[in-house]
Design a protein around this motif. Structure first.
Motif, mmCIF file in Angstrom:
data_model
loop_
_atom_site.group_PDB
_atom_site.id
_atom_site.type_symbol
_atom_site.label_atom_id
_atom_site.label_comp_id
_atom_site.label_asym_id
_atom_site.label_seq_id
_atom_site.Cartn_x
_atom_site.Cartn_y
_atom_site.Cartn_z
ATOM 1 N N TRP A 1 3.922 13.171 12.618
ATOM 2 C CA TRP A 1 2.687 13.913 12.368
ATOM 3 C C TRP A 1 2.575 14.469 10.950
ATOM 4 N N ASP A 2 3.690 14.616 10.245
ATOM 5 C CA ASP A 2 3.610 15.169 8.896
ATOM 6 C C ASP A 2 3.168 14.131 7.866
ATOM 7 N N VAL A 3 2.910 12.893 8.310
ATOM 8 C CA VAL A 3 2.380 11.864 7.408
ATOM 9 C C VAL A 3 1.115 11.285 8.038
ATOM 10 N N PRO A 4 -0.022 11.948 7.868
ATOM 11 C CA PRO A 4 -1.259 11.439 8.472
ATOM 12 C C PRO A 4 -1.782 10.164 7.829
ATOM 13 N N ASP A 5 -1.270 9.825 6.629
ATOM 14 C CA ASP A 5 -1.699 8.607 5.939
ATOM 15 C C ASP A 5 -0.481 8.007 5.249
ATOM 16 N N LEU A 6 -0.039 6.842 5.706
ATOM 17 C CA LEU A 6 1.211 6.281 5.186
ATOM 18 C C LEU A 6 1.116 5.815 3.741
ATOM 19 N N LYS B 1 23.965 17.587 -9.328
ATOM 20 C CA LYS B 1 22.740 17.365 -8.572
ATOM 21 C C LYS B 1 23.132 16.721 -7.250
ATOM 22 N N LEU B 2 22.595 17.261 -6.170
ATOM 23 C CA LEU B 2 22.935 16.702 -4.874
ATOM 24 C C LEU B 2 22.162 15.415 -4.619
ATOM 25 N N ASN B 3 22.628 14.662 -3.644
ATOM 26 C CA ASN B 3 22.075 13.340 -3.361
ATOM 27 C C ASN B 3 20.855 13.427 -2.445
ATOM 28 N N ALA B 4 19.739 13.848 -3.010
ATOM 29 C CA ALA B 4 18.485 13.821 -2.259
ATOM 30 C C ALA B 4 17.978 12.385 -2.209
ATOM 31 N N ILE B 5 17.527 11.952 -1.031
ATOM 32 C CA ILE B 5 17.014 10.590 -0.875
ATOM 33 C C ILE B 5 15.609 10.644 -0.283
ATOM 34 N N TRP B 6 14.777 9.728 -0.759
ATOM 35 C CA TRP B 6 13.367 9.711 -0.362
ATOM 36 C C TRP B 6 13.226 9.251 1.079
ATOM 37 N N SER B 7 12.675 10.122 1.908
ATOM 38 C CA SER B 7 12.535 9.856 3.341
ATOM 39 C C SER B 7 11.103 10.182 3.735
ATOM 40 N N SER B 8 10.244 9.187 3.702
ATOM 41 C CA SER B 8 8.807 9.445 3.842
ATOM 42 C C SER B 8 8.448 10.061 5.183
ATOM 43 N N ASP B 9 9.176 9.702 6.245
ATOM 44 C CA ASP B 9 8.879 10.145 7.613
ATOM 45 C C ASP B 9 7.578 9.549 8.134
ATOM 46 N N VAL B 10 7.166 8.430 7.558
ATOM 47 C CA VAL B 10 5.997 7.707 8.067
ATOM 48 C C VAL B 10 6.153 7.488 9.573
ATOM 49 N N GLY B 11 5.071 7.677 10.300
ATOM 50 C CA GLY B 11 5.077 7.495 11.746
ATOM 51 C C GLY B 11 5.081 8.795 12.516
ATOM 52 N N GLU C 1 0.829 -1.212 0.000
ATOM 53 C CA GLU C 1 0.000 0.000 0.000
ATOM 54 C C GLU C 1 0.858 1.255 0.000
ATOM 55 N N GLN C 2 1.947 1.190 0.763
ATOM 56 C CA GLN C 2 2.811 2.360 0.849
ATOM 57 C C GLN C 2 3.570 2.584 -0.454
ATOM 58 N N GLY C 3 3.795 1.518 -1.198
ATOM 59 C CA GLY C 3 4.537 1.630 -2.448
ATOM 60 C C GLY C 3 6.029 1.483 -2.277
ATOM 61 N N SER C 4 6.459 0.882 -1.172
ATOM 62 C CA SER C 4 7.884 0.740 -0.888
ATOM 63 C C SER C 4 8.316 -0.717 -1.010
ATOM 64 N N ASP C 5 9.482 -0.930 -1.618
ATOM 65 C CA ASP C 5 10.055 -2.276 -1.678
ATOM 66 C C ASP C 5 10.915 -2.579 -0.463
ATOM 67 N N TYR C 6 11.532 -1.540 0.082
ATOM 68 C CA TYR C 6 12.463 -1.747 1.197
ATOM 69 C C TYR C 6 12.488 -0.474 2.031
ATOM 70 N N SER C 7 12.436 -0.639 3.353
ATOM 71 C CA SER C 7 12.387 0.528 4.231
ATOM 72 C C SER C 7 13.416 0.420 5.348
#
Length: 505
Positions: A443-448, A431-441, A115-121
């Motif tokens: 308050w800024d992610v009310p729906d994972l 381009k700098l090394n931006a990495i996807w950091s959902s922050d699930v868990g 559901e989250q769309g992640s293969d590895y966290s």
């Protein structure tokens, strides 16, 4: 759950993930620690006393008490009198009870990754650095117990989930010992470290011993960022991290620092605080020469966004161009042409001088003015080169020791990530090394189930390109972990997916 298939199909993120031809790696998921089970582990390591120490430590993370009262027990007048920090409040998801359970129950989190769309966290348990406030006697056993708990809780899900190890940094030796235990005994693969520790200012502590003057000790301190101006040599720790192939990560905040100490407003204290804390830590590693001496060290700076990384990189370049060891002599008072200065004063300064004569002996100081910060002597040797320890000889060295070493955690809906990918503005067109950091868990992610879709929204809005999106959610995270340890993803879904793609190509 009966509606699991329906939920997976309904998720915006799952729909986007289905159209990607590469895996997705989430570098920052926050999980809760179910307290009764965690405390069983702690009791095993140190009995009821150690459990009590942890409870007290967790309750004192932010110094928000005065005369036995916390912020909510104090009147507005008392808060003003004591300058009591407004600490974070309601910081975790609760109304979305499914998500609350998901970040507390490992099996449910594992099930909902589709559901989250992640293969590895990569998991950052909220209590992983809780022992940092404990005393020297208790810090290491608490860290061992908590790391042991996390390793056991998530071991059976290791093909898609890996928790970080919390590593104390008050002294290099304790950091090395806990890193070795976490990696060699527990099998953990990523280390979460604080970006700094507070230490007493010795000149004040000697005069006002902390045991006798706790209030003075609470304020008379400085932050040691490990890489620059530290009283300890942390090189053995950085070397150990490289030797063990451990990527380092930090969520280093600055709430409570001078400019982030509102007594009434959490958002005033919060906005930008991770960026500020991480910036100080990263600059210390850069200017202290850590990234020069350990080019294989990889450090992720999370929750602060990626735009500040581009900002600092740009200003490292323009500052070096103006203040490298040669260029800085443009500002050396000894290089002023006093004769020419006197001649120009005589030609153009009559109205300003109002009949005063020009004294060549004092003309330079008089011209620079009272704000010119006179010193007892001029700097000499390496004092003239702020970039000496970093070993910067050309702009490309800055790129190697900043861009290559650091990875910047960007949350899903953060539009400022565009600055990291703006190779037209960034020096040397990088381009700098931006990495996807959902922050699930948090308050800024009310729906994972939303973060991946929110990041894709940035593509549709023209903030980043499709190639940038791929770099954000896969290329950069994959490179971060595998540059530190080439076998990082061995036995995981990431490895299997890439192998299947290679066979199909």
């Amino acid at each position: 759950m009966n509606d699991r298939l329906h939920r997976t199909q309904a998720s915006r993120s799952a729909a986007i993930k289905a159209n990607l031809d590469y895996p997705v790696i989430d570098t920052d998921v926050h999980v809760n620690d179910y307290a009764p089970v965690l405390e069983d582990y702690i009791q095993h390591y140190g009995g009821a006393k150690l459990v009590d120490i942890l409870r007290k430590t967790q309750g004192s993370r932010f110094a928000t008490k005065a005369e036995g009262k916390d912020w909510y027990q104090q009147t507005p007048e008392e808060r003003q009198y004591h300058r009591t920090l407004r600490a974070p409040w309601w910081a975790r998801v609760t109304r979305n009870t499914l998500d609350l359970a998901t970040v507390t129950l490992p099996e449910l989190l594992y099930e909902r990754l589709e559901e989250q769309g992640s293969d590895y966290s990569i998991l950052f348990p909220n209590d992983v650095l809780a022992p940092l406030g404990a005393g020297n006697e208790f810090r290491q056993p608490l860290h061992r117990a908590i790391n042991h708990f996390h390793a056991d809780q998530y071991r059976k899900y290791s093909d898609r989930l890996t928790p970080v190890a919390g590593i104390p940094m008050y002294h290099p030796q304790e950091a090395i010992e806990e890193l070795e235990f976490a990696v060699n005994t527990l099998g953990l693969k990523v280390a979460n470290i604080p970006g700094g520790v507070r230490r007493p200012i010795k000149a004040i502590a000697d005069k006002y011993p902390p045991a006798q003057y706790p209030d003075i000790a609470r304020h008379a301190s400085y932050v040691d960022f490990f890489g620059l101006d530290s009283e300890h040599d942390y090189d053995p720790f950085w070397a150990k991290a490289v030797e063990l192939g451990v990527p380092l990560a930090t969520h280093y905040g600055s709430q409570g620092w001078t400019g982030r100490h509102s007594i009434s407003n959490y958002m005033f204290n919060h906005i930008g605080h991770f960026a500020d804390g991480s910036q100080a830590f990263a600059k210390a590693l850069f200017f202290g020469g850590v990234t020069r001496r350990f080019p294989g060290l990889r450090v992720a700076l999370l929750e602060g966004g990626a735009d500040w990384g581009a900002h600092v990189y740009t200003h490292l370049v323009d500052r070096w161009e103006k203040r490298n060891r040669d260029a800085v002599h443009q500002y050396n008072p000894a290089n002023a042409d006093i004769g020419l200065l006197a001649e120009l004063f005589e030609r153009y300064g009559a109205e300003l001088l109002q009949g005063r004569g020009v004294d060549k002996a004092t003309l330079l100081q008089d011209s620079l003015g009272v704000s010119a910060l006179p010193h007892s002597r001029d700097p000499r040797g390496d004092e003239l080169d702020d970039f000496a320890a970093a070993g910067i000889e050309r702009v490309e060295d800055i790129r190697a020791r900043w861009v290559d070493s650091f990875y910047f955690g960007s949350e899903a809906d953060d539009r400022t990530v565009g600055a990291a990918f703006n190779d037209r503005a960034n020096p040397l067109n990088v381009k700098l090394n931006a990495i996807w950091s959902s922050d699930v868990g948090h308050w800024d992610v009310p729906d994972l189930t939303e973060p991946l879709a929110e990041s894709w929204d940035l593509v549709e809005q023209g903030v980043i390109t499709k190639a940038d999106f791929k770099a954000l959610v896969f290329d950069n995270p994959y490179r971060f972990y595998t540059q530190a340890h080439p076998q990082f993803f061995k036995g995981t879904r990431i490895e299997k997916t890439l192998q299947a793609q290679a066979l199909a190509a």
